[in-house]
Scaffold this active site. Sequence first.
Site, short mmCIF file in Angstrom:
data_model
loop_
_atom_site.label_atom_id
_atom_site.label_comp_id
_atom_site.label_asym_id
_atom_site.label_seq_id
_atom_site.Cartn_x
_atom_site.Cartn_y
_atom_site.Cartn_z
N HIS A 98 0.73 -1.14 -0.06
CA HIS A 98 0.13 -0.05 -0.14
C HIS A 98 0.87 1.15 0.18
O HIS A 98 2.09 1.36 0.55
CB HIS A 98 -1.03 0.00 1.33
N HIS A 100 1.36 5.24 1.01
CA HIS A 100 0.59 6.21 2.10
C HIS A 100 0.73 7.35 1.33
O HIS A 100 1.79 7.87 0.92
CB HIS A 100 1.47 6.36 3.14
#
Length: 137
Positions: A98, A100
């Site tokens: 993922h 950020h």
Amino acid sequence: MSCIFCRIVDGDLPSRTVHETDQTLAFLDANPLAPGHTLVVPKEHYETVGDLPPEAAGPVFETVSAVTPRIERAVDADATTVAVNNGTAAGQEVPHTHVHVVPRFDGDDVGPIHRLFSARPSLSDAELDEIAAEIRG
Ligand code: 5GP
Ligand code: ZN
């Protein structure tokens, strides 16, 4: 299935989704570092950046680029830090890769990601040449 981000992608866990494509999802971080802190994930489960095949890597960065200015506008941010904790030694806690996107504000005193590295290595030209050659393969 135990991966929390796969469960969010599948709709089994709630999320504050801000953007969705066929291959990616962007949603607010549940424990934000700043207002608007957003996570961008591939819908398919890959643990690290290096695990992403090109057909997943491209769409992830396309989504990062699409949502970042919208996030900045939404929270009136002056900038963003865009970062990946890539692997457990780098602090990755959720094993579904993922990105950020963390809003930044003039005077927030967080600094650049360089501030994470207080002790820097002193590398000779020969060592730098060797590392570059090793990476080129
Ligand atoms: P990592 O340390 O793996 O790079 O970051 C994981 C991030 O996921 C953390 O910032 C954490 O706040 C966020 N997070 C963990 N569980 C959930 C969740 O169930 N929902 C959402 N939206 N974010 C989560
Ligand atoms: Zn997953």
